[in-house]
Design a protein around this motif. Structure first.
Motif, short mmCIF file in Angstrom:
data_model
loop_
_atom_site.label_atom_id
_atom_site.label_comp_id
_atom_site.label_asym_id
_atom_site.label_seq_id
_atom_site.Cartn_x
_atom_site.Cartn_y
_atom_site.Cartn_z
N SER A 1 0.81 -1.22 0.00
CA SER A 1 0.00 0.00 0.00
C SER A 1 0.84 1.27 0.00
O SER A 1 0.32 2.37 -0.18
CB SER A 1 -0.95 0.00 1.20
N ARG A 2 2.18 1.15 0.15
CA ARG A 2 3.05 2.33 0.08
C ARG A 2 3.76 2.44 -1.27
O ARG A 2 4.64 3.29 -1.42
CB ARG A 2 4.07 2.30 1.22
N GLY A 3 3.38 1.62 -2.23
CA GLY A 3 3.97 1.78 -3.56
C GLY A 3 4.18 0.47 -4.28
O GLY A 3 4.62 -0.52 -3.68
N ASN A 4 3.82 0.46 -5.57
CA ASN A 4 3.91 -0.74 -6.40
C ASN A 4 4.67 -0.46 -7.68
O ASN A 4 4.44 0.56 -8.33
CB ASN A 4 2.50 -1.24 -6.73
N CYS A 5 5.56 -1.39 -8.02
CA CYS A 5 6.42 -1.18 -9.18
C CYS A 5 7.06 -2.52 -9.55
O CYS A 5 7.55 -3.23 -8.67
CB CYS A 5 7.49 -0.17 -8.81
N ALA A 6 7.03 -2.86 -10.84
CA ALA A 6 7.62 -4.13 -11.28
C ALA A 6 8.16 -3.96 -12.70
O ALA A 6 7.85 -2.98 -13.39
CB ALA A 6 6.58 -5.24 -11.24
N ILE A 7 8.96 -4.92 -13.13
CA ILE A 7 9.51 -4.89 -14.49
C ILE A 7 9.27 -6.25 -15.14
O ILE A 7 9.54 -7.30 -14.54
CB ILE A 7 11.02 -4.60 -14.49
N HIS B 1 0.42 3.63 -7.11
CA HIS B 1 0.76 3.09 -8.43
C HIS B 1 1.33 4.17 -9.37
O HIS B 1 1.86 3.82 -10.42
CB HIS B 1 -0.46 2.43 -9.07
N VAL B 2 1.21 5.44 -8.98
CA VAL B 2 1.68 6.52 -9.88
C VAL B 2 2.55 7.55 -9.17
O VAL B 2 2.93 8.57 -9.77
CB VAL B 2 0.48 7.25 -10.55
N TYR B 3 2.92 7.31 -7.91
CA TYR B 3 3.63 8.32 -7.12
C TYR B 3 4.87 8.88 -7.83
O TYR B 3 5.12 10.08 -7.81
CB TYR B 3 4.02 7.73 -5.76
N GLY B 4 5.64 8.03 -8.46
CA GLY B 4 6.88 8.48 -9.10
C GLY B 4 6.77 8.78 -10.58
O GLY B 4 7.77 9.11 -11.22
N LEU B 5 5.55 8.71 -11.12
CA LEU B 5 5.38 8.79 -12.57
C LEU B 5 5.82 10.11 -13.18
O LEU B 5 6.55 10.14 -14.18
CB LEU B 5 3.92 8.49 -12.96
N LEU C 1 6.34 -17.23 -4.13
CA LEU C 1 7.19 -16.13 -3.68
C LEU C 1 6.33 -15.02 -3.11
O LEU C 1 5.16 -14.86 -3.49
CB LEU C 1 8.01 -15.58 -4.86
N LEU C 2 6.89 -14.22 -2.21
CA LEU C 2 6.18 -13.08 -1.64
C LEU C 2 6.90 -11.80 -2.02
O LEU C 2 8.09 -11.65 -1.72
CB LEU C 2 6.09 -13.20 -0.12
N ALA C 3 6.19 -10.90 -2.68
CA ALA C 3 6.77 -9.60 -3.02
C ALA C 3 6.79 -8.72 -1.77
O ALA C 3 5.92 -8.83 -0.90
CB ALA C 3 5.96 -8.93 -4.11
N SER C 4 7.78 -7.84 -1.69
CA SER C 4 7.99 -7.01 -0.50
C SER C 4 7.77 -5.53 -0.80
O SER C 4 8.00 -5.07 -1.91
CB SER C 4 9.42 -7.23 0.00
N GLN C 5 7.34 -4.82 0.24
CA GLN C 5 7.22 -3.37 0.12
C GLN C 5 8.57 -2.68 0.19
O GLN C 5 8.80 -1.65 -0.46
CB GLN C 5 6.33 -2.83 1.26
N THR C 6 9.48 -3.25 0.95
CA THR C 6 10.70 -2.53 1.31
C THR C 6 11.93 -2.86 0.48
O THR C 6 12.91 -2.14 0.53
CB THR C 6 11.04 -2.79 2.79
#
Length: 271
Positions: A16-22, A67-71, A258-263
């Motif tokens: 909930s503090r940010g999502n980003c993947a490649i 999902h857009v904080y750094g866009l 696998l578990l994705a992490s916030q940090t």
């Protein structure tokens, strides 16, 4: 990425503090959401040995801040195409007006519609509608080199249409947002709890387990649990529920969970 290295998925941040993947092929690299700062995105890419300048495009699922904080900053630095639905773009742009009322500019804005696929380099992208309280939220599947990757986070439930899109994936990134009991007794106001549990909120561990037990095709080599709430979930609870569900399908030995992490960034998945 060097030619012949196949397809990879890198979860840079999830929660909930940010999502980003490649999602990357041998010649194309797509950033899925830009929910952490540009600086942090670049930093996490570099820890994985990835060059931010090698990104080919950005695709956005919806306009919520995580999902857009750094866009806006990312667009200025990279000047690569950004793909959003029209409604997502207009809602984001309205929220991002500067002190003069000016909307942010995206030099290479590409508008897509849910249900209509598009191509980025050698990666075929298929956006599909998901039930979430945003302007026009979507999940994605990505296909390249015979590999299919599915992203479905930020959805209140998994309708039949989404289940269809997720069939045949080699990597599945799925929301496992909250434990129902932790949410009920947790610190959120009741109105927020209702929103999270609603049909346009977030997927619980139990709801995901139900999908894995009943509708999942047991095809994926990797299943990634994503968007775990830091307040209303615990990684081991989410893992236990998912493992129990996969075991009913004989999936524990087929699927790597696998578990994705916030940090921190997850070690890239290579296929």
């Amino acid at each position: 990425m060097l030619a012949g290295m196949g397809v990879s998925v890198s979860m840079l941040a999830s929660g909930s503090r940010g999502n980003c993947a490649i999602v990357a092929s041998a010649s194309t690299k797509i950033l899925v959401d830009a929910g952490i700062s540009c600086r942090e995105t670049f930093k996490r890419m570099k820890t994985l040995g990835d060059d931010p300048q090698s990104l080919s495009a950005i695709v956005i699922t919806h306009e919520h801040c995580d999902h857009v904080y750094g866009l806006a900053t990312m667009v200025k630095k990279l000047r690569i195409p950004v793909f959003m639905t029209g409604a997502t773009y207009h809602t984001w742009a309205r929220a991002m007006r500067d002190e003069h009322g000016e909307k942010p500019k995206i030099e290479k804005f590409e508008c897509f519609e849910a249900g209509h696929g598009f191509q980025v380099g050698d990666i075929a992208v298929k956006p599909f509608t998901i039930p979430h309280d945003a302007a026009d939220p979507v999940g994605f599947t990505f296909r390249a080199e015979g590999i299919k990757v599915g992203f479905a986070t930020d959805l209140g439930y998994i309708p039949l249409s989404v289940r269809d899109h997720l069939r045949g994936c080699d990597v599945l990134i799925l929301e496992s947002n909250h434990d129902l009991e932790m949410l009920r007794v947790g610190p959120y106001p009741w109105s927020v709890k209702q929103r999270v549990m609603s049909r346009v909120g977030h997927l619980s561990n139990v709801a995901l387990a139900d999908f894995l037990t009943s509708d999942y095709d047991n095809n994926a080599t990797f299943v990634v649990l994503a968007h775990l709430s830091e307040q209303n979930n615990h990684p081991e609870i989410a893992r236990r529920e998912a493992e129990k569900a996969l075991a009913t399908r004989g999936g524990l030995f087929c699927n790597r969970l696998l578990l994705a992490s916030q940090t921190e960034a997850l070690e890239p998945i290579h296929l």
